[in-house]
Design a protein around this motif. Sequence first.
Motif, short mmCIF file in Angstrom:
data_model
loop_
_atom_site.label_atom_id
_atom_site.label_comp_id
_atom_site.label_asym_id
_atom_site.label_seq_id
_atom_site.Cartn_x
_atom_site.Cartn_y
_atom_site.Cartn_z
N GLU A 1 -3.67 -5.64 -7.67
CA GLU A 1 -2.25 -5.34 -7.59
C GLU A 1 -1.78 -5.35 -6.14
OE1 GLU A 1 -0.91 -2.52 -11.09
OE2 GLU A 1 -2.39 -1.50 -9.83
N PRO A 2 -1.75 -6.54 -5.51
CA PRO A 2 -1.38 -6.59 -4.10
C PRO A 2 0.03 -6.06 -3.81
CG PRO A 2 -1.50 -8.80 -5.04
CD PRO A 2 -2.04 -7.86 -6.06
N GLU A 3 0.93 -6.21 -4.77
CA GLU A 3 2.30 -5.74 -4.57
C GLU A 3 2.36 -4.22 -4.45
OE1 GLU A 3 1.29 -7.59 -7.17
OE2 GLU A 3 2.31 -9.52 -7.02
N ARG A 4 1.35 -3.52 -4.93
CA ARG A 4 1.33 -2.06 -4.88
C ARG A 4 0.37 -1.52 -3.82
NH1 ARG A 4 0.44 0.85 -9.94
NH2 ARG A 4 1.49 2.46 -8.76
N LEU A 5 -0.25 -2.40 -3.05
CA LEU A 5 -1.26 -1.99 -2.09
C LEU A 5 -0.70 -1.08 -1.00
CD1 LEU A 5 -4.23 -2.15 -1.18
CD2 LEU A 5 -3.59 -4.18 0.16
N TRP A 6 0.46 -1.40 -0.45
CA TRP A 6 1.03 -0.57 0.62
C TRP A 6 1.22 0.86 0.14
CZ3 TRP A 6 5.63 2.14 1.40
CH2 TRP A 6 5.87 2.55 2.71
N GLU A 7 1.84 1.03 -1.03
CA GLU A 7 2.05 2.38 -1.58
C GLU A 7 0.72 3.08 -1.84
OE1 GLU A 7 4.53 2.15 -5.02
OE2 GLU A 7 6.33 1.65 -3.86
N ALA A 8 -0.26 2.35 -2.36
CA ALA A 8 -1.56 2.95 -2.68
C ALA A 8 -2.28 3.42 -1.42
CB ALA A 8 -2.43 1.95 -3.45
N VAL A 9 -2.25 2.62 -0.36
CA VAL A 9 -2.93 3.01 0.87
C VAL A 9 -2.19 4.17 1.54
CG1 VAL A 9 -3.71 2.25 3.15
CG2 VAL A 9 -3.98 0.74 1.17
N VAL A 10 -0.85 4.14 1.54
CA VAL A 10 -0.09 5.26 2.11
C VAL A 10 -0.41 6.54 1.33
CG1 VAL A 10 2.21 6.22 2.53
CG2 VAL A 10 1.73 3.82 3.11
N VAL B 1 -5.27 -10.45 8.51
CA VAL B 1 -4.45 -11.05 7.47
C VAL B 1 -3.68 -9.96 6.73
CG1 VAL B 1 -5.80 -13.16 7.10
CG2 VAL B 1 -6.40 -11.10 5.84
N VAL B 2 -2.45 -10.30 6.36
CA VAL B 2 -1.62 -9.42 5.53
C VAL B 2 -2.18 -9.51 4.11
CG1 VAL B 2 0.68 -9.03 4.58
CG2 VAL B 2 0.43 -9.75 6.97
N LEU B 3 -2.56 -8.37 3.55
CA LEU B 3 -3.23 -8.38 2.25
C LEU B 3 -2.28 -8.33 1.05
CD1 LEU B 3 -6.13 -5.85 2.95
CD2 LEU B 3 -6.25 -8.36 2.90
N ASN B 4 -1.03 -7.96 1.27
CA ASN B 4 -0.16 -7.67 0.13
C ASN B 4 1.05 -8.58 0.01
OD1 ASN B 4 0.83 -6.35 2.49
ND2 ASN B 4 1.97 -4.88 1.25
N ARG B 5 0.88 -9.86 0.36
CA ARG B 5 1.98 -10.81 0.21
C ARG B 5 1.53 -12.06 -0.54
NH1 ARG B 5 5.70 -10.25 5.34
NH2 ARG B 5 6.60 -8.23 4.82
N PRO B 6 1.35 -11.94 -1.87
CA PRO B 6 1.01 -13.15 -2.65
C PRO B 6 2.22 -14.08 -2.67
CG PRO B 6 1.39 -11.28 -4.12
CD PRO B 6 1.46 -10.75 -2.72
N LEU B 7 1.95 -15.36 -2.63
CA LEU B 7 3.01 -16.38 -2.67
C LEU B 7 3.20 -16.88 -4.10
CD1 LEU B 7 1.89 -18.26 0.56
CD2 LEU B 7 3.94 -16.83 0.30
N ASP B 8 4.28 -17.57 -4.32
CA ASP B 8 4.57 -18.13 -5.65
C ASP B 8 3.95 -19.50 -5.84
OD1 ASP B 8 6.05 -15.94 -6.56
OD2 ASP B 8 7.89 -16.70 -5.66
N VAL B 9 2.73 -19.65 -5.35
CA VAL B 9 2.00 -20.91 -5.50
C VAL B 9 0.53 -20.54 -5.67
CG1 VAL B 9 1.71 -21.22 -3.00
CG2 VAL B 9 1.62 -23.21 -4.51
N THR B 10 -0.18 -21.32 -6.47
CA THR B 10 -1.60 -21.03 -6.68
C THR B 10 -2.45 -21.76 -5.63
OG1 THR B 10 -1.94 -22.84 -8.21
CG2 THR B 10 -1.27 -20.70 -9.16
N VAL B 11 -3.67 -21.30 -5.47
CA VAL B 11 -4.58 -21.94 -4.53
C VAL B 11 -4.84 -23.38 -4.95
CG1 VAL B 11 -6.94 -21.91 -3.61
CG2 VAL B 11 -5.66 -19.77 -3.83
N THR C 1 3.73 -3.80 5.02
CA THR C 1 2.51 -4.60 4.86
C THR C 1 1.26 -3.78 5.12
OG1 THR C 1 2.59 -5.35 7.16
CG2 THR C 1 3.61 -6.79 5.51
N VAL C 2 0.17 -4.31 4.61
CA VAL C 2 -1.17 -3.80 4.88
C VAL C 2 -1.95 -4.98 5.45
CG1 VAL C 2 -3.27 -2.81 3.89
CG2 VAL C 2 -1.02 -2.18 2.95
N VAL C 3 -2.45 -4.81 6.68
CA VAL C 3 -3.14 -5.89 7.38
C VAL C 3 -4.61 -5.51 7.58
CG1 VAL C 3 -3.23 -7.29 9.49
CG2 VAL C 3 -1.01 -6.50 8.61
#
Length: 181
Positions: free
Chosen positions: A152-161, A39-49, A24-26
Amino acid sequence: MSTELTGHLLVSNASLFDPNFRRTVVLIGHHDDEGAVGVVLNRPLDVTVDEAVPPLAELVAADEALFEGGPVQPDGAVVPAEFSDPALAGVVAFGSVGFLPDEVDDADRSAIVRARIFAGYSGWGPGQLEAELAEDAWLLTPATAADVFTEEPERLWEAVVARLGPAYAILRSMPPDPSLN
């Protein structure tokens, strides 16, 4: 103690096995002697706002995902936003990025450039985050608005690392669960 961690990203390191925070990226929104929240930035849920919290749907784009902000108060909404006037934020994390106050009137809404909605947040008691940092559970780097509102929140951890430099290339290449390797 200073609030040197406010406005920084915590990037989970290989030694962090807590499933709430694995890869995660917080964003740390506030840090002081009483602890830290973010807040954890890279965990989108399967529901819309608009499906989950219709009253907040007007703050984000249509069909924007709700995000999992962390394990604390998962039924509560936390809203980081970029403001044209950061003085209108309830809490400023860095630059023009902060968190909405509990009550926002229509005049203040016009100062919101963009926002993201999170279910719950991440929290640490006094000294807890500092102890985790001393154990190398987290890597630290300054946050940017592009991190908070990434497309691209799913790729944020890799991008920041990757941004941390070549010394962390091995971390990026590790499988999410090293025991499966």
